[in-house]
Write an enzyme that holds these catalytic residues in place. Structure first.
Site, PDB file in Angstrom:
ATOM      1  N   HIS A 249      38.992  37.336  32.305  1.00 35.28           N
ATOM      2  CA  HIS A 249      38.506  36.928  33.552  1.00 35.28           C
ATOM      3  C   HIS A 249      39.257  36.968  34.803  1.00 35.28           C
ATOM      4  CE1 HIS A 249      35.110  38.182  30.326  1.00 35.28           C
ATOM      5  NE2 HIS A 249      34.565  38.322  31.654  1.00 35.28           N
TER       6      HIS A 249
ATOM      7  N   HIS B  34      40.063  41.091  37.829  1.00 32.53           N
ATOM      8  CA  HIS B  34      38.387  41.025  37.634  1.00 32.53           C
ATOM      9  C   HIS B  34      37.365  41.263  38.991  1.00 32.53           C
ATOM     10  CE1 HIS B  34      34.753  42.136  35.186  1.00 32.53           C
ATOM     11  NE2 HIS B  34      34.854  40.861  35.543  1.00 32.53           N
TER      12      HIS B  34
ATOM     13  N   HIS C   6      31.546  35.671  40.757  1.00 31.03           N
ATOM     14  CA  HIS C   6      30.460  35.868  39.707  1.00 31.03           C
ATOM     15  C   HIS C   6      31.292  35.550  38.423  1.00 31.03           C
ATOM     16  CE1 HIS C   6      33.094  39.284  38.763  1.00 31.03           C
ATOM     17  NE2 HIS C   6      33.002  39.420  37.508  1.00 31.03           N
ATOM     18  N   ASP C   7      32.314  35.724  38.817  1.00 32.67           N
ATOM     19  CA  ASP C   7      33.652  34.603  36.930  1.00 32.67           C
ATOM     20  C   ASP C   7      34.376  33.724  37.722  1.00 32.67           C
ATOM     21  OD1 ASP C   7      32.240  35.416  34.845  1.00 32.67           O
ATOM     22  OD2 ASP C   7      33.436  37.707  35.140  1.00 32.67           O
TER      23      ASP C   7
ATOM     24  N   ASP D 104      30.118  44.719  36.567  1.00 30.26           N
ATOM     25  CA  ASP D 104      30.874  43.973  36.350  1.00 30.26           C
ATOM     26  C   ASP D 104      31.495  44.773  34.961  1.00 30.26           C
ATOM     27  OD1 ASP D 104      31.722  41.873  35.533  1.00 30.26           O
ATOM     28  OD2 ASP D 104      29.760  40.615  34.344  1.00 30.26           O
TER      29      ASP D 104
END
Length: 575
Positions: free
Chosen positions: A197, A201, A237-238, A347
């Protein structure tokens, strides 16, 4: 009329100057663009010239009767001058010429903005640019991008994709502002040194999201704001991922779990941290949106990122399957749900990429899981699924992941896209064949008795460099008008959990001490600080005996100074 030949000559010179400035602007816009401050200065000058000429014309209209008595002057003015009154004109349909002129004016204004934006574009190395030509490929090699981009794949890829979809022009985002924000996001992704993560990514999910938008025709179904929200949700998103799962946060009672009440802990944090980072670094790319646009953008981003929580996977998939079975009308489809499904699909899509990419992602993911398992063992917690490095069978876990998660998710995502793009041929689904190939490879490994997986290349990941962004290039080095600023920090403060703690450093103040009472006994130009012992010591120039501070001071957010009042402002600025 004018009062003298001198005034005539002055006006002619002024008009010529205005003409030259207009010609300079036109030439600049047709070539390399015009700097914003130059454009603003020229336009203001031209405005003043026009206002001056208008004033002269009004004066000319009444100059011939200036010597008449007041009552006579009023009569002459009201009788022989055209009255300045408004007249109601019946509404008429606009002519073709007026419409064409309006369109031409709009295009001209847009070209000016594009010229200004182009002159401030973020420089992208040529070898990175060459690789970015392949971003429309399903099997784009994001690891190669990370390598040649010197640890900044997200910044370059994000900037390139946002430019390709016209997001910065449509929402009037200065390129330097976007560059600054992407820089801080890249740093935030990399700071926890996660094998999986991380910024690579995020770049991978972003590129896959771009593929769905650009290669399926989906962009035609989405509004500009929805495209922008989907792209940026993929980017963040992460963001600031801890490298552990939501279950770990809940079971360990972490501060994030307490903050978000055990629900979508990390997903809530990703969105909140993004907005916090944007504000704290003065890089608000949403500043030119209307209130309605901002609320919609934020709402879409929250929904999409929260739906990347794997605990919502089966509920989300069941809902979309029911939709596919109950309707063939694209107008009845909830766009927010479609966008959420697309981001979730991207994802978890790495098993649908070619084997070398998928295998590397799997190695990284398992390495991150095993690190969490080590923490769970040390903390006396139960192992989370796939986190026990001694008993996890990697090939079997990937077969199950493909069969029960990835394949169904991408299948539904593809069917939903086909539904909303009614009337068009079905989209290409490159993942189908690749999933079969990768599953077969895992099955072969499982049959041969393999249970583990090779070590990933994460240890060789290049950290993004902390370099000056466009805003630094534009503004230059920050200047401080105060005296006695700290000019050099020989060893920087250690950053831990968002706080600043003094490690071991020498602070050098090259200017002289202030020529005012300081309230301190020992004023010095160099301070040696140390927190390694049970007490701290400060040596001054006036005494060979160290001044002992018996109680170790608490955590400080600034370097130690014997003249804290005089350099307080500069210290806070450095923070």
């Amino acid at each position: 009329m004018v009062s003298s030949n001198g005034e005539t000559d002055t006006e002619n010179l002024t008009l010529n100057s205005a003409k030259l400035r207009v010609e300079e602007l036109l030439e600049g816009l047709q070539n390399d663009g015009v700097a914003p401050d130059v454009l603003l200065g020229h336009l203001q000058f031209i405005k003043q010239v026009l206002e001056t000429l208008t004033g002269h014309q009004s004066a000319e209209d009444t100059e011939d009767i200036a010597g008449a008595p007041e009552e006579v002057r009023k009569w002459l003015s009201s009788t022989f001058n055209r009255p300045n009154v408004s007249v109601d004109v019946p509404e008429e349909r606009p002519s073709f010429r007026s419409i064409a002129n309006a369109i031409r004016t709009g295009i001209f204004i847009e070209q000016i903005y594009r010229r200004l934006s182009t002159s401030q574009l973020m420089p992208i190395p040529q070898n990175v640019n060459n690789l970015l030509k392949d971003i429309n490929e399903w099997d784009f090699d994001v690891f190669k991008l990370a390598s040649i981009a010197a640890g900044s794949p997200l910044r370059y890829l994000g900037y390139h994709i946002l430019m390709e979809h016209g997001c910065m022009n449509k929402f009037k985002i200065p390129p330097s502002l976007m560059e600054t924000l992407l820089y801080h996001l890249e740093i935030g992704y990399a700071k926890n040194s996660n094998p999986y993560h991380n910024n690579i990514h995020a770049a991978d999910v972003l590129q896959t999201t771009h593929w769905f938008i650009s290669q399926t025709g989906l962009k035609e179904w989405l509004s500009d704001l929805e495209v922008f929200a989907l792209i940026f949700s993929a980017i963040i998103h992460d963001f600031d991922h801890s490298g552990t799962t939501n279950n770990f946060h809940v079971q360990s009672g972490s501060s994030l779990a307490l903050l978000y009440n055990d629900r979508a802990v990390l997903e809530n944090h990703h969105v909140a941290e993004f907005f916090k980072t944007m504000i704290e670094n003065e890089s608000n790319i949403l500043n030119n949106m209307s209130k309605v646009e901002f609320r919609e953008f934020r709402s879409l981003m929250i929904e999409m990122v929260l739906h990347t929580d794997m605990s919502m996977h089966f509920t989300q998939l069941k809902s979309m399957k029911s939709l596919l079975q109950s309707t063939t009308d694209a107008a009845s489809v909830d766009k927010t749900k479609v966008l959420s499904l697309l981001l979730h699909s991207c994802d978890v899509s790495h098993p649908s990429k070619r084997w070398d990419l998928h295998h590397q992602w799997t190695s990284r993911c398992m390495e991150e899981f095993f690190r969490q398992g080590d923490l769970e063992r040390e903390g006396g917690l139960d192992f989370s699924p796939l986190c026990d490095r001694q008993n996890t069978m990697v090939p079997q876990s990937q077969i199950g992941f493909i069969d029960f998660i990835v394949s169904p998710t991408l299948g539904v995502a593809g069917d939903v896209v086909n539904l909303v793009l009614e009337g068009r041929p079905d989209i290409d689904k490159p993942w189908n064949d690749i999933l079969l190939v990768n599953k077969a490879k895992w099955q072969a490994k499982a049959e041969s008795g393999e249970t583990g997986i090779e070590v990933s290349d994460a240890v060789n990941d290049i950290k993004p460099h902390r370099v000056g962004t466009a805003r630094h290039r534009e503004n230059g080095l920050a200047e401080c008008s105060e005296k006695n600023q700290i000019d050099k920090v020989e060893e920087s403060v250690t950053i831990l959990e968002g706080s600043y703690f003094i490690k071991e450093e020498i602070l050098t103040m090259e200017s002289l001490p202030p020529n005012v009472p300081t309230g301190e006994q020992g004023v010095t130009t160099k301070v040696q600080t140390s927190s390694t012992g049970s007490s701290w010591s400060i040596e001054t120039e006036e005494s060979s005996e160290p001044v002992q501070i018996l109680d170790t001071p608490g955590k400080r957010r600034a370097p130690v100074s014997v003249d804290a009042d005089s350099i307080k402002h500069q210290t806070e600025t450095l923070m």
